[in-house]
Design an enzyme around this catalytic site. Structure first.
Site, PDB file in Angstrom:
ATOM      1  N   LEU A  40       0.779  -1.231  -0.008  1.00  0.00           N
ATOM      2  CA  LEU A  40      -0.277  -0.087  -0.022  1.00  0.00           C
ATOM      3  C   LEU A  40       0.946   1.239   0.052  1.00  0.00           C
ATOM      4  O   LEU A  40       1.840   1.220   0.552  1.00  0.00           O
ATOM      5  CB  LEU A  40      -0.818   0.070   1.200  1.00  0.00           C
ATOM      6  CG  LEU A  40      -2.070  -1.080   1.295  1.00  0.00           C
ATOM      7  CD1 LEU A  40      -2.858  -0.829   2.479  1.00  0.00           C
ATOM      8  CD2 LEU A  40      -2.584  -1.235   0.073  1.00  0.00           C
ATOM      9  N   HIS A  94      -1.999 -12.182   7.999  1.00  0.00           N
ATOM     10  CA  HIS A  94      -0.169 -12.736   7.401  1.00  0.00           C
ATOM     11  C   HIS A  94      -0.223 -14.071   7.868  1.00  0.00           C
ATOM     12  O   HIS A  94      -0.626 -14.250   9.229  1.00  0.00           O
ATOM     13  CB  HIS A  94       0.478 -11.815   8.033  1.00  0.00           C
ATOM     14  CG  HIS A  94       1.874 -12.292   7.714  1.00  0.00           C
ATOM     15  ND1 HIS A  94       2.340 -11.852   6.360  1.00  0.00           N
ATOM     16  CD2 HIS A  94       2.842 -12.832   8.075  1.00  0.00           C
ATOM     17  CE1 HIS A  94       3.519 -12.183   6.204  1.00  0.00           C
ATOM     18  NE2 HIS A  94       3.970 -12.966   7.488  1.00  0.00           N
TER      19      HIS A  94
END
Ligand code: GRF
Length: 201
Positions: free
Chosen positions: A94, A110
């Site tokens: 991002l 994750h």
């Protein structure tokens, strides 16, 4: 009022599907307002279409810069009046645009117990490091790589005969539970003090 989610994905979409199914069953008070992919061929986007959800494909190759791509994604999410952004296997780093548009409202999952093994191939990293326990983490996204405040973690054992595939499959089962649990917390409201995330009530 149920929270409006915007899901970003690039691939398989099993976390997205787990969330969608939980919402459908009534066990999570939220609405998926839009599913966005940077890849037209992402299987997850087909599943979203099958479910009759609004989808948008925003191919990164169509934009000159990473920033412009992200600006378009931000517009798409805003147009869909998204409140919480759910990164579910979204394989793009991002920029600041999205972070500024949705401060502390972007979640990521994750496949390791962060802060161990950030970045790509977390399951392989865990196996090669020889840890006996690993797992998954849902965290709030900030400008760091997989380093934002932790919302939920779930652990799994690493078995002696594990391969990357078997370990990943064991972690994935927990990912689906963890993401729903994290969304339940965040949609109800959390307090973030330093790096610590706790339920408001
Ligand atoms: C998951 O392992 C997730 O932890 C990682 O990307 C994978 C996405 O899987 N960020 P899926 O597309 O949700 O099936």
């Amino acid at each position: 009022m149920s929270s409006r989610l915007g899901v970003l994905l690039s691939g398989r979409g099993s976390n997205f599907l787990a969330i969608a199914k939980t919402i459908e069953s009534g066990a999570l008070d939220a609405t998926i307002s839009i599913v966005v992919s940077n890849r037209e061929d992402a299987p997850g986007i087909d599943r979203a279409r099958d479910l009759g959800l609004a989808v948008a494909v925003v191919p990164h190759r169509a934009f000159a810069t990473r920033l412009e791509h992200e600006q378009r994604i931000t517009e798409v999410l805003r147009d869909a009046r998204v409140e919480i952004v759910v990164l579910a296997g979204y394989m793009r780093k991002l920029e600041t645009t999205l972070l500024e548009a949705f401060p502390a409202k972007i979640l990521n999952i994750h496949p390791s117990l962060l802060p161990a093994f950030p970045g790509v191939d977390a399951q392989r990293q865990a196996l090669e490091h020889g840890v006996k326990v690993t797992g998954c983490t849902v965290h709030i996204v900030d400008e760091s790589l997989d380093g934002g405040p932790i919302v939920v973690q779930r652990a799994v054992p690493v078995l002696d005969d594990d391969t990357v595939e078997t370990l990943s499959a064991r972690i994935l089962v927990e990912e689906h539970i963890a993401y729903v649990e994290a969304l339940r917390l965040v949609t109800k409201g959390v307090r973030i003090v330093g790096r610590r995330v706790t339920p408001l009530s």
